[in-house]
Design a protein around this motif. Structure first.
Motif, short mmCIF file in Angstrom:
data_model
loop_
_atom_site.label_atom_id
_atom_site.label_comp_id
_atom_site.label_asym_id
_atom_site.label_seq_id
_atom_site.Cartn_x
_atom_site.Cartn_y
_atom_site.Cartn_z
N ARG A 1015 30.35 -6.78 3.84
CA ARG A 1015 29.05 -6.61 4.22
C ARG A 1015 28.05 -7.67 3.71
NH1 ARG A 1015 27.71 -1.65 6.37
NH2 ARG A 1015 29.68 -0.51 5.80
N GLU A 1019 25.98 -10.32 6.22
CA GLU A 1019 24.70 -10.30 5.84
C GLU A 1019 24.26 -11.82 5.75
OE1 GLU A 1019 21.14 -8.95 3.23
OE2 GLU A 1019 23.03 -8.01 3.07
N ALA A 1024 20.56 -10.19 8.16
CA ALA A 1024 20.33 -8.74 7.27
C ALA A 1024 20.64 -7.57 8.60
CB ALA A 1024 19.24 -8.62 6.51
N LYS A 1025 19.91 -8.09 9.74
CA LYS A 1025 19.78 -6.98 10.53
C LYS A 1025 21.12 -6.44 11.25
CE LYS A 1025 18.80 -10.16 14.35
NZ LYS A 1025 17.96 -10.51 15.37
N TYR A 1026 22.21 -7.13 10.79
CA TYR A 1026 23.62 -6.64 11.21
C TYR A 1026 24.22 -5.62 10.26
CZ TYR A 1026 23.23 -10.01 14.81
OH TYR A 1026 22.96 -10.86 15.83
N GLU A 1028 21.91 -3.57 8.34
CA GLU A 1028 21.04 -2.38 8.10
C GLU A 1028 21.61 -1.33 8.83
OE1 GLU A 1028 17.54 -3.98 9.75
OE2 GLU A 1028 16.92 -5.40 8.09
N ARG A 1029 21.20 -0.05 8.38
CA ARG A 1029 21.52 1.23 8.83
C ARG A 1029 20.47 1.23 10.09
NH1 ARG A 1029 24.76 5.69 9.93
NH2 ARG A 1029 23.07 7.29 10.59
N THR A 1030 21.27 1.71 11.13
CA THR A 1030 20.60 1.95 12.34
C THR A 1030 20.42 3.54 12.70
OG1 THR A 1030 22.38 1.35 13.68
CG2 THR A 1030 20.64 -0.37 13.50
N ALA A 1172 21.44 5.94 3.11
CA ALA A 1172 21.55 6.48 4.80
C ALA A 1172 21.21 8.04 4.68
CB ALA A 1172 22.76 5.84 5.31
N HIS A 1175 17.81 9.26 3.69
CA HIS A 1175 16.95 8.89 4.77
C HIS A 1175 17.03 9.92 6.00
CE1 HIS A 1175 14.67 5.54 3.72
NE2 HIS A 1175 15.45 4.75 3.45
N GLU A 1314 13.45 3.50 -0.33
CA GLU A 1314 13.84 2.36 -0.17
C GLU A 1314 13.83 1.52 -1.49
OE1 GLU A 1314 14.94 0.25 2.16
OE2 GLU A 1314 15.42 1.90 3.65
#
Length: 1634
Positions: A1015, A1019, A1024-1026, A1028-1030, A1172, A1175, A1314
């Motif tokens: 991971r 990154e 980092a956006k790859y 991140e929890r979407t 995750a 949230h 967060e």
């Protein structure tokens, strides 16, 4: 066999009547393809076994048959009873009906059929057609090649050897193709024969082609040579022509002078002639007068003369001869002949004898006689003759031609002659004097005329002379003009010749070279065609790299080294099949321009078998449809009137395309596929119909399946063509797309240019051929043929112009390409990503993405990318935008467990392309081949890790690693034992290693941390956006849908697609209540409902949700077609949503490719990881929820704790049995209900009712799911920890380092999570960090195994195939049978003692259970052995057992009789041997062993109960008031020599989740990386329950294996200084097997 069982029954009934009743011998042939349903074989089985098929005939039919054969039965002297007749009928069927089954041995079908329908094997003679051996291949090809012309006799053997080599090499390659790519390709004798016939046809065609081309060129060059040599001759000719021209000019001038003199002379002579002429005219007048008188008299004599001549004309030889032969004619006739004799009398002497006889003599020779008559001197008849005739004959009235004619035609003619001759003579005599006077006058005239003539002649001579001179003059002038023309023509010809020679000089050189190359080609033609034929026949189904390897590494070397058939150096096989012009035309028609597509097109246009295109991205079909245009008939199987379309096409010779073919093809088309023509190739039988077969007919088959498995028999009849898109091909297409968006001007220009260049190539070839044709067709010296020369010039000029344009176009193209090339990295990245997502189907077949959807995504990403002026900046933005868009689109379709696989694969492939990582290192990281085992010299590394380090140290980059780890053990220990080694720096020099090398070290020493490290790797490398929890955003996904693009929810436990959709529907006005939302749960009989819903929705613009489509496997094909149909012309609001679960294994996957590819796939899976999960739990609420309760502070705090509790119980599931003993479907619904309950209870009570809330949450809402007592206890403990007053009053720690938050608003809570939540770790759930080590290690190994499978297999090196499965199984089987102990002799053991104490009974029970197991192992292995030898039919159980043994797994049949175990076969069997040894020791004297190995029991509970029973009997205590007390000693098994007085010593237990601290005698925190710790010997004894100690103890469950759950054995109370809750949450338990 067309439509199922009923048709088959009817067919069979007809066969029975044909053979049994009508006594006609018949063969019944049934092939694999015709068995549409296994139920067919029930009938066939009966037919084979007894000849009698139940219920084949109705009673009436039977009576009919019997009455029909009754007489025959009687005739045989048998009683004609019903039974006898029927038996006679069946016997005759058996005699006359021959059954031939043609079944393929590929796959498991035949084996399973043989097992289910034994008659297939038992009642048939099996004729197994093996693959043709090498010798057969060689001899067959040799025989066929024998009669081929144009092959050197020496080469024939070589050719047949090569053909055989091709066939076998393709077989080997197919095996490897399957191993690497999981694609099936078969060869059959048919494909071999195809290769031979293709070779022969192609060779003939090519030889003709080459010799023709060569001939044209040779002619062309010959013509050019003659032209050059003629130029010299022409110049010589020109010189002589010019000299002659001068001469002619001179002659003409001399003539003009001569003509003047001559003209003067002529005019003088003309005057003299005129005077003389006047004289002559006077005399002429006089003569004319006299002559006129004379002629008037003569005219009178004329009729007589004419009549005489006419009379003579009637005479001829025939009628005179006829007259001569009269023997005795009448008088009248003799008179005539007499008269003639008189007239013809010589010199007037009248003959005396004028009788008939004399007359006959006189007439003598008829011809002479006739001549005498004609030449008769009619002006001088002698007087006496005249007298005799007049007196004797003329006066006679009978002397009349008309009378005589009746007697003789000739006589009549003679008679008329006589009369008229005499008449003429008499008139003539009157005229004579006048004539003489006239003659005198004439003489005078003649003299005068003669004089005039003299003058005239002179004049004429002069005139003639003048004319001659004039003519000479004209001729001279003409000659002069002609000479001038010739000079001009020669000049022109010389000029033309010069021009031509000059113009064609370059051609001459090129043609000369071409001729040489054609001559060389003639030598190598045989080899080239041989290679080409092999290429066309065999390589179609392979991908590019396999094709290349077959040709370059297998075939060409064989041709060059093994057999010496010359081939062209660096031969391009495409050039053998087609030319640039054709390829250009194909590209204009939309064929992708990469090499593989061109090869496919070339094969498609040349193959003899029908092409079958594997075309998942629909690129081939697009080209075919453009190529054939309106001439193409498109249809698909199962379409209405499908067969009619085929029949029509057959008759008219159309090209027909059958699209979307499945893996099986309707057997009705078999004859068509195999081209089995009848009636001398004029017809083909389709079904029962004979269809006309037009020679021009062409069939093209097409499938959308990405990796279909076609049976060998179908592959034999077709040429498979793999049109799957290639990376290069896609790259060039995407380059065009990106440039057309970014620089439309360039792309437009490029398209025009490409089209022009393609047109140029086509035009140039046409011109060149035309030029050669004209040259070779020209006869003799063609230089005079100006037209031809000019035509040649035009051709040449056009060609030159085109060449100029081509150069210009190339220049432009170069510029355009340079501009386009800038964008290549973007296209390359996109193409790379397409293949990454295309490979995801290897992980799970439900992950299927279409190229169409990918293209749309690609365009969207380009449009959405930020615009910047700087080119480099724009490119990187584009690449990033595309990569991220594809990542988001794909990851919404993936399960959590597969997302990291996808991310890693994406990162690895991108970095490999950028050359940022070393492929060798990556390969090592993925394979991690550790061949040898080494014992670890350091205590912080296991043997496994140390062996891995030794393997790593063999690589250059890691030399000396093993020595370094040993030498600097302290620093390495610190790194290895740190909690997150992936974030720590490596010791010493190693810290400089790159990320991949770090990953390698991590995998060797801490495989459990690799997933985290990966991971971080992504990154760092991608951003980092790859990582991140979407969150799934249904609204966003919905925006991408359309009537033709449905949404496909991939289901997972605890997820409800309906709920999310309903919320979205509510927002957009599509609800069930309003009738705009149709929810269909598929299952039995719901298909019709779904069809109705789809139809209504497509018209009305509604939504349809089809839930659980995986339950209606058979209807899915229909669904795919329905969706396609309804999406066309539907309402724009119409949308379809589907949901389905994934299949447990790839082989069970049933959802059609079309459904998956065309839809937007979404997995809505519970998240993983505390962050995750927490949230996600909060996302179930919003600010309004937080404000709903009047006791805001309490409500918020408890609600947050509830969310944390929910995240814990959901997150614990991934830790396997240590998290929860069994798996439970906790869902967000549980949480929302609890929130409602919480609000209600807080409103209803003044104080917080903690107890009630805990009970409601723990026992009802969440507890409702829980079935295991220990799990219920865990749930209770969690709530006791989180739901207590300190939550509101003090600061409660929900987890180490994470306190319950203060009073915040909704977004504040998210922010708090967060910022404050510690990094992911089992501690957040109350577990020990070790809890994730095992599951992370397994995850990382699985991840790497999957990644390895997904790597593009460029390395065509196949792993060497080891032993076959059968050999492997045989070895294992022999090994086990050899070591398997004998069964326990129970009778003997029982006699050893009469004591039947609880311990002895336990021993007996264990021995009996062991005997059952040993017996099963022995018998099943012996049966399997016989099965492998082929002496026994393998049962499904035996097959399963064979599979298990080959995979090192314990067969199910053994496992069912054995004890629970998680071991692989080898370990399990060793464990079994130990258990037998233990029992064996115990049965020696049946005394209780000093220390009992509790793990060695089938049923450990029985032994623990026996301890209590022994005590109960001894002290007479009631069993239900007793319990076991355990005391953990400090000793090991070896320290005890005999059992205790009461109770028993136990060993073999392990602790998971914590460890036993021997020093302090309590449970303690486990050591990091020590997953289980061995317990010392435990002393167990029975006590009464009231004496049980519960303070400072932990009730620890004992399980047989780490899978826990149903393997529960007992509860041991162990001493603990810590709170019980800690161990409950940590999932601490004792295990009997690690």
């Amino acid at each position: 066999m067309n439509d199922g069982l009923l048709f088959l029954q009817v067919d069979l009934a007809n066969l029975y009547i044909r053979t049994g009743a009508k006594n006609m011998p018949t063969v019944f042939l049934l092939t694999d393809a015709q068995v549409l349903d296994e139920s067919f074989l029930v009938l066939i089985n009966d037919l084979l076994a007894s000849g009698e098929i139940l219920d084949l005939f109705s009673d009436e039919d039977v009576d009919k048959i019997i009455s029909g054969i009754r007489n025959e039965v009687r005739a045989l002297g048998l009683v004609d009873s019903r039974e006898n007749c029927w038996q006679f009928f069946l016997a005759r069927v058996r005699l006359q009906l021959k059954i031939i089954l043609c079944f393929s041995p590929v796959g498991h079908t035949l084996r399973i059929r043989a097992r289910k329908f034994p008659a297939i094997v038992n009642c048939t003679a099996i004729d197994w057609f093996h693959a043709w051996p090498q010798e057969a291949l060689v001899s067959v090809s040799r025989r066929f090649i024998e009669e081929t012309k144009g092959i050197e006799p020496l080469d024939k053997d070589s050719i047949s050897l090569f053909m055989a080599h091709v066939h076998t090499s393709v077989n080997e390659m197919s095996t490897r193709y399957y191993q690497n790519e999981r694609r099936y390709n078969y060869t059959t004798p048919k494909s071999f024969l195809e290769q031979i016939s293709l070779f022969k046809n192609l060779l003939k065609k090519k030889q003709k082609e080459v010799s023709q081309k060569k001939e044209h060129l040779v002619n062309g060059i010959q013509k050019l040579k003659t032209t050059a040599s003629q130029v010299g001759d022409l110049k010589a000719r020109l010189a002589s022509q010019e000299a002659e021209l001068q001469l002619r000019n001179h002659d003409a001038e001399a003539l003009i002078t001569k003509i003047g003199l001559q003209t003067e002379k002529v005019s003088r002579e003309k005057a003299a002639a005129d005077a003389e002429e006047r004289k002559v005219t006077d005399i002429q007048t006089e003569v004319a007068q006299k002559q006129k008188e004379c002629e008037a008299d003569l005219l009178k004599a004329e009729p007589a003369l004419v009549a005489a001549t006419a009379a003579l004309n009637t005479l001829n030889r025939v009628n005179l001869t006829e007259l001569k032969v009269f023997p005795n004619p009448p008088n009248a006739v003799t008179n005539v002949t007499a008269a003639v004799m008189v007239l013809l009398a010589p010199r007037g002497r009248v003959p005396k004898d004028r009788s008939w006889k004399a007359a006959k003599v006189f007439m003598g020779k008829v011809d002479d006689f006739l001549q005498a008559l004609i030449n008769y001197d009619k002006e001088h008849i002698p007087e006496n003759c005249l007298k005799v005739v007049n007196e004797q004959y003329l006066k006679n009235p009978e002397f009349n031609p008309n009378l005589i004619q009746t007697k003789s035609f000739a006589a009549a003619g003679l008679c008329a002659w006589v009369i008229n001759i005499v008449k003429f003579y008499e008139v003539y005599c009157d005229v004579e004097p006048k004539r003489q006077a006239l003659a005198q006058a004439n003489l005078e005239l003649a003299a005068a005329t003669e004089k005039l003539d003299g003058i005239r002649k002179k004049l004429e001579d002069l005139d003639r002379n003048l004319s001659r001179l004039t003519a000479s003059f004209e001729k001279a002038i003409a000659k002069k003009v002609q000479c001038q023309e010739e000079v001009n023509q020669t000049n022109k010809t010389i000029e033309l010749a010069n021009r031509l020679v000059k113009e064609l000089e370059s051609e001459k050189v090129r043609w000369g070279q071409s001729i040489k190359s054609f001559e060389a080609q003639e030598k190598t033609l045989c080899g080239d065609v041989l290679l080409t034929a092999a290429f066309v026949s065999y390589v179609g189904s392979f991908t590019q790299q396999y094709r290349q390897e077959l040709v370059d590494c297998k075939w060409v070397p064989f041709l060059q080294r093994k057999v010496s058939i010359p081939i062209t150096e660096g031969l391009d096989l495409i050039a053998m099949l087609t030319d640039d012009a054709t390829i250009a035309a194909w590209n204009n028609e939309g064929l992708p321009s990469d090499r593989m597509s061109t090869e496919n097109a070339a094969i498609l246009t040349h193959c003899a078998r029908w092409p079958l295109m594997i075309d998942p991205q629909q690129q081939g079909i697009k080209w075919i449809k453009t190529k054939y245009g309106t001439n193409l008939k498109v249809t698909h199987m199962g379409q209405k009137g499908f067969l009619n379309v085929v029949e029509t096409a057959l008759a008219f010779g159309d090209v027909i395309l059958i699209e979307n073919v499945e893996e099986t093809i309707n057997p009705v088309l078999d004859p068509l596929l195999g081209r089995n023509t009848i009636k001398k190739g004029k017809y083909i039988k389709i079904g029962d119909k004979e269809c006309e077969f037009n020679k021009n007919f062409r069939l093209i088959l097409h499938t959308k399946l990405a990796n279909p498995h076609y049976k060998p028999e179908l592959q034999a009849q077709t040429t498979l063509l793999n049109f799957s898109v290639t990376e290069d091909g896609l790259e060039s297409q995407l380059l065009a797309e990106v440039v057309s968006v970014e620089r439309p001007d360039l792309e437009k220009l490029k398209l025009v240019l490409t089209k022009h260049q393609n047109d140029f190539k086509i035009e140039l070839k046409y011109l060149e051929d035309d030029l050669l044709l004209r040259l070779s067709a020209a006869e003799g010296s063609f230089l005079d043929d100006t037209k031809l020369v000019e035509r040649l010039e035009t051709t040449k000029a056009t060609a030159a112009e085109i060449e100029h344009k081509v150069i210009e176009a190339k220049e432009n193209e170069k510029k355009i390409n340079e501009a386009r090339e800038c964008y290549r990295p973007v296209a390359a990245r996109a193409s790379l990503l397409y293949f990454v997502i295309n490979d995801l189907r290897k992980i799970n077949p439900i992950y299927q993405f279409s190229l169409k959807a990918f293209n749309m995504l690609f365009h969207r990403a380009i449009k959405q990318a930020d615009k910047v002026e700087d080119m480099q900046g724009r490119l990187s933005i584009l690449m990033e935008s595309i990569t991220h868009a594809i990542f988001l689109y794909t990851s919404q379709a993936l399960f959590e467990k597969d997302k990291l696989t996808f991310l890693s694969q994406m990162a690895f492939q991108i970095l490999l392309r950028k050359k940022e990582i070393d492929p060798v290192e990556l390969d090592f990281l993925l394979r991690f081949t550790v061949e040898h085992t080494y014992l670890s010299p350091v205590d912080f590394l296991t043997t496994q890790s140390w062996s891995a380090i030794k393997a790593v140290a063999l690589m250059d980059e890691f030399r000396g690693l093993d020595r370094d780890v040993e030498g600097s053990a302290k620093q390495w220990r610190k790194w290895v034992e740190s909690e997150c080694p992936e974030k720590e720096k490596l010791p010493q020099e190693w810290k400089k290693k790159n990320l991949i090398q770090k990953l390698i070290l991590l995998r060797a020493m801490r495989p459990d941390r690799v997933t985290y490290a990966l991971r971080n790797f992504v990154e760092e490398k991608l951003g980092a956006k790859y990582v991140e929890r979407t969150r799934l955003d249904l609204v966003k996904a919905f925006e991408e849908t359309s009537p033709a693009t449905p949404v496909f929810f991939i289901l997972s436990p605890g997820v409800d697609a309906l709920k999310d959709l309903e919320i979205l529907g509510k927002r957009l006005g599509f609800t069930i209540d309003s009738g705009k939302f149709h929810n269909v749960s598929l299952g039995q009989g719901q298909e019709a409902v779904a069809e109705m819903a789809l139809e209504n929705a497509s018209k009305g613009g509604h939504w349809v949700l089809l839930q659980n489509v995986h339950l209606v496997a058979k209807w899915l094909g229909t669904l795919e077609k329905l969706l396609e149909r309804f999406s066309q012309g539907s309402h724009r609001d119409y949308r379809v949503f589907m949901s389905a679960e994934t299949a447990p294994t790839p082989s069970e996957h049933i959802i059609p490719q079309g459904l998956l590819e065309n839809s937007i796939k979404i997995t809505n899976e519970p998240p993983t990881g505390m962050l995750a999960n927490l949230h996600a739990a909060l996302y179930n609420f919003d600010q309004d929820t937080l404000e709903v309760c009047s006791k805001e502070q309490e409500f918020k705090s408890i609600l947050f704790a509830l969310c944390y509790f929910h995240a814990c119980v959901a997150g614990r599931l991934r830790f396997g049995p240590q998290g929860w003993s069994r798996s439970y479907p906790f869902s967000p619904g549980d949480l929302t209900i609890c929130a409602n309950v919480l609000c209600n209870y807080l409103e209803a009570n003044s104080n917080v009712p903690w107890e009630d809330l805990r009970y409601l949450f723990g026992e009802i809402m969440y507890g409702g799911h829980i079935t295991d007592d220990w799990d219920r206890k865990l749930c209770r403990v969690y709530l006791e920890e989180f739901m207590k007053p300190s939550l509101i009053e003090d600061e409660l720690m929900l987890a180490p380092g994470f306190a319950a938050p203060p009073n915040l608003d909704y977004s504040g809570y998210h922010q708090y999570i967060e910022e404050m939540l510690p990094p992911e770790s089992p501690a957040l759930y109350g577990l020990h960090p070790n809890a994730e080590i095992e599951f992370l290690t397994v995850t990382s190994n699985t991840l790497f195994r999957t990644l390895l499978e997904m790597q593009p297999r460029n390395s065509l090196v196949s792993e060497e195939l080891g032993q076959s499965t059968e050999d492997k199984v045989k070895n294992v089987l022999d090994d086990i049978l050899e070591k398997l102990p004998e069964e326990f002799n129970m009778a003997e053991i029982m006699q050893k003692t009469s004591n039947r104490s609880p311990y002895v009974l336990v021993c007996f029970q264990e021995c009996e259970r062991m005997n059952i197991l040993l017996r099963e192992i022995r018998v099943s292995l012996q049966q399997l052995d016989l099965g492998l030898k082929g002496e026994l039919m393998l049962s499904p159980d035996a097959e399963a057992q064979q599979t298990a043994l080959s995979c090192d797994a314990v067969p199910d049949t053994w496992g069912r009789l054995a004890y629970p175990s998680t071991y692989g076969l080898a370990q399990w069997f060793n464990d079994l041997l130990l258990r037998c040894r233990e029992l064996d020791t115990w049965t020696q004297d049946l005394a209780l062993p000093a220390v009992v190995w509790l793990s060695g029991f089938f049923n450990p509970q029985s032994f623990l109960t026996a301890i209590m029973q022994t005590m109960a009997r001894k002290n007479e205590w009631p069993l239900d008031k007793m319990c076991l007390a355990v005391d953990v000693t400090k000793k090991t098994k070896e320290d005890y020599g005999h059992p205790p007085r009461e109770g028993a010593y136990l060993h073999g237990l392990l602790m998971e989740g914590a460890r036993w601290d021997v020093q302090s005698g309590t449970i303690a925190e486990a050591r990091l990386k020590e997953l289980t710790s061995v317990m010392p010997v435990i002393f167990a004894k029975a006590i009464t329950t009231d004496r049980e100690e519960t303070k400072q103890t932990y009730a620890c469950p004992v399980y047989k294996t780490k899978t826990r759950g149903p393997n529960y054995v007992w509860t041991f109370r162990l001493k603990s200084r810590e709170k019980t809750a800690k161990w409950v949450l940590a999932g601490v338990a004792l295990l009997l097997e690690a």
